[in-house]
Design an enzyme around this catalytic site. Structure first.
Site, PDB file in Angstrom:
ATOM      1  N   VAL A 108       0.844  -1.206   0.000  1.00  0.00           N
ATOM      2  CA  VAL A 108       0.000   0.000   0.000  1.00  0.00           C
ATOM      3  C   VAL A 108       0.873   1.247   0.000  1.00  0.00           C
ATOM      4  O   VAL A 108       1.953   1.262   0.599  1.00  0.00           O
ATOM      5  CB  VAL A 108      -0.929  -0.036   1.237  1.00  0.00           C
ATOM      6  CG1 VAL A 108      -1.714   1.263   1.377  1.00  0.00           C
ATOM      7  CG2 VAL A 108      -1.892  -1.210   1.135  1.00  0.00           C
ATOM      8  N   GLY A 113      -0.307   1.172  -7.445  1.00  0.00           N
ATOM      9  CA  GLY A 113      -1.712   1.138  -7.865  1.00  0.00           C
ATOM     10  C   GLY A 113      -2.601   0.256  -7.024  1.00  0.00           C
ATOM     11  O   GLY A 113      -3.593  -0.295  -7.504  1.00  0.00           O
ATOM     12  N   SER A 114      -2.265   0.122  -5.742  1.00  0.00           N
ATOM     13  CA  SER A 114      -3.014  -0.761  -4.840  1.00  0.00           C
ATOM     14  C   SER A 114      -4.493  -0.383  -4.751  1.00  0.00           C
ATOM     15  O   SER A 114      -5.376  -1.236  -4.885  1.00  0.00           O
ATOM     16  CB  SER A 114      -2.370  -0.720  -3.449  1.00  0.00           C
ATOM     17  OG  SER A 114      -3.208  -1.289  -2.489  1.00  0.00           O
ATOM     18  N   SER A 115      -4.785   0.906  -4.535  1.00  0.00           N
ATOM     19  CA  SER A 115      -6.185   1.310  -4.309  1.00  0.00           C
ATOM     20  C   SER A 115      -7.037   1.099  -5.558  1.00  0.00           C
ATOM     21  O   SER A 115      -8.193   0.692  -5.482  1.00  0.00           O
ATOM     22  CB  SER A 115      -6.272   2.769  -3.840  1.00  0.00           C
ATOM     23  OG  SER A 115      -5.783   3.651  -4.830  1.00  0.00           O
ATOM     24  N   ALA A 117      -6.482  -1.197  -7.922  1.00  0.00           N
ATOM     25  CA  ALA A 117      -6.656  -2.646  -8.092  1.00  0.00           C
ATOM     26  C   ALA A 117      -7.786  -3.146  -7.202  1.00  0.00           C
ATOM     27  O   ALA A 117      -8.631  -3.942  -7.623  1.00  0.00           O
ATOM     28  CB  ALA A 117      -5.345  -3.373  -7.782  1.00  0.00           C
ATOM     29  N   ASP A 158      -3.988   4.286 -13.186  1.00  0.00           N
ATOM     30  CA  ASP A 158      -4.094   3.117 -12.304  1.00  0.00           C
ATOM     31  C   ASP A 158      -5.356   2.288 -12.562  1.00  0.00           C
ATOM     32  O   ASP A 158      -5.266   1.068 -12.734  1.00  0.00           O
ATOM     33  CB  ASP A 158      -4.018   3.546 -10.833  1.00  0.00           C
ATOM     34  CG  ASP A 158      -2.619   3.992 -10.435  1.00  0.00           C
ATOM     35  OD1 ASP A 158      -1.766   4.147 -11.334  1.00  0.00           O
ATOM     36  OD2 ASP A 158      -2.370   4.186  -9.236  1.00  0.00           O
TER      37      ASP A 158
END
Length: 327
Positions: A108, A113-115, A117, A158
Site C-alpha cells: 500500500v 496502484g493498490s487502491s 486494483a 491506475d
C-alpha cells in the site's frame, strides 16, 4: 454464496511526472493482485473488511462505524470502495446489504496502484454477484470514480491498467493505447519502506518548472523522446535499449528532485549487480524503484536490492486485467 474477483497492480515503466504536463507514459500490469469477495447480507448494511490492512466497518444510513483498526483510516480506505459499490447498486436498481472482503498482495502507498486494483476487483465482484452486466469499460469508469474520491484528480492510469492489464501508453489528451509486447519484461521491484506524499512530489516538480522554465521544457521534450523510443524497444523485445532508456528517464527524475537517498541506494545496488537499467517508479521521494535484468542476473539483482535494505520481489508482466476468480 459469494463471488471473488481480482485485479493487478502496476508499475510506471516510463514517463511519470511529465505525464501531468501532457507527455506520454508507459504503464505495465504486474503479477501482484488485489482480491475482493462479495456476499449478500440479510440487512441493508454495507460491511467492508480488509484482511491485509486489518480494518473493518460498515456503512448504514449514510453513517460509518468502524469495527476493527483505526476508525479514521478505516473510513478513508472504505469510502472510495463504497462509492464504487453504490454505482453498481444504481445499475442494479435497488439497495441491498453486502459483505465485501478485500485481501491485497500489493504493497500500500508504494506507487503500485493498490487502491485502484482493489476498486476494480470490488466493482467486478459486486457486478458478478448481482448479475449486473458490467463491461470492462464500466469497471474502468466506476473504479476511476472511486480513485477520484480517494485522490482528487488522478490521471486514470491506475484504474485503466488494473482493469485492462497488459502494457498501455497513456497521454492526458489522447487516453490509453495498448502496446503489443511479446517478450517477458523481467523486473525487480524494490520498496524502500519510506512513505511519501504524491502531492508533495508533484508540487516539487511544479516549482522546478516555474523557476527554470527553459530547462524544464527541454527535459520534458527529452522525456517524450524516451517514452516513444521505449515503446518501440518494447515491441522489439529489446531489453538492452530499454535498460539504457530507464537510466536516462531516472536521470531526468533525479534532476527534478523527486529521487531520494533511499531510492538511489537501491538503484545503485541493482546496477552494480548487473541490472540493465533501473529507475524510481511512481511519485518518488521514497516508495518503489524498478530494475530490469535478464537471465541469471534476475536473482542476483533481487538479492542485491534486498541486501541494500529494500523489500524486493520479482514482477512479471501480466496481460490479464480484472477477472472473476470464483463464483
Amino acid at each position: 454464496m459469494g463471488v471473488t474477483a481480482s485485479a493487478p497492480a502496476k508499475v510506471i515503466l516510463f514517463g511519470e511526472h511529465f505525464v501531468v504536463y501532457g507527455e506520454p507514459a508507459i504503464v505495465l500490469a504486474i503479477d501482484k493482485r488485489a482480491y475482493a469477495k462479495a456476499e449478500i447480507r440479510s440487512d441493508n448494511k454495507l460491511f467492508f473488511r480488509s484482511l491485509n490492512l486489518k480494518l473493518s466497518g460498515f456503512f448504514e444510513d449514510g453513517n460509518f462505524r468502524a469495527e476493527e483498526g483505526d476508525p479514521k483510516e478505516a473510513r478513508v480506505r472504505f469510502e472510495p470502495l463504497k462509492c464504487a459499490v453504490d454505482q453498481v447498486l444504481k445499475i442494479f436498481g435497488r439497495n441491498i446489504g453486502l459483505n465485501i472482503e478485500v485481501n491485497s498482495t500489493v504493497p500500500v502507498a508504494a506507487g503500485l496502484g493498490s487502491s485502484a486494483a482493489v476498486a476494480s476487483a470490488v466493482t467486478a465482484a459486486v457486478g458478478a454477484l448481482l448479475n449486473v452486466k458490467i463491461s470492462r469499460e464500466d469497471v474502468f469508469r466506476i473504479s476511476f470514480e472511486a480513485e477520484k474520491f480517494a485522490h482528487g484528480t488522478p490521471s486514470g492510469v491506475d484504474p485503466a491498467i488494473s482493469t485492462f492489464g497488459g502494457v498501455l501508453m497513456f497521454q492526458m489528451d489522447t487516453g490509453f493505447k495498448p502496446i503489443e509486447v511479446k517478450a517477458d519484461i523481467p523486473l525487480i521491484v524494490g520498496h524502500t519502506g519510506v512513505g511519501r506524499s504524491t502531492r508533495v512530489q508533484v508540487s516539487k516538480v511544479r516549482s522546478v518548472k516555474e523557476r527554470y522554465p527553459q530547462i524544464f521544457e527541454s527535459m520534458r521534450e527529452t522525456a517524450r523522446i524516451i517514452v516513444l523510443e521505449a515503446a518501440e524497444a518494447l515491441k522489439r523485445g529489446d531489453l538492452e535499449t530499454l535498460g539504457y532508456l530507464m537510466n536516462f528517464n531516472h536521470a531526468l527524475l533525479y534532476g527534478l528532485g523527486v529521487s531520494d537517498e533511499s531510492l538511489e541506494w537501491l538503484i545503485n545496488a541493482s546496477k552494480k549487480a548487473g541490472a540493465l537499467g533501473a529507475k524510481l517508479t511512481g511519485a518518488g521521494g521514497g516508495g518503489c524503484m524498478i530494475a530490469l535484468a535478464e537471465g541469471g542476473n534476475v536473482e542476483r539483482v533481487l538479492e542485491a536490492v534486498q541486501r541494500a535494505g529494500g523489500h524486493a520481489f520479482i514482477a512479471k508482466k501480466i496481460d490479464e486485467g480484472v477477472r472473476i476468480e470464483s463464483n
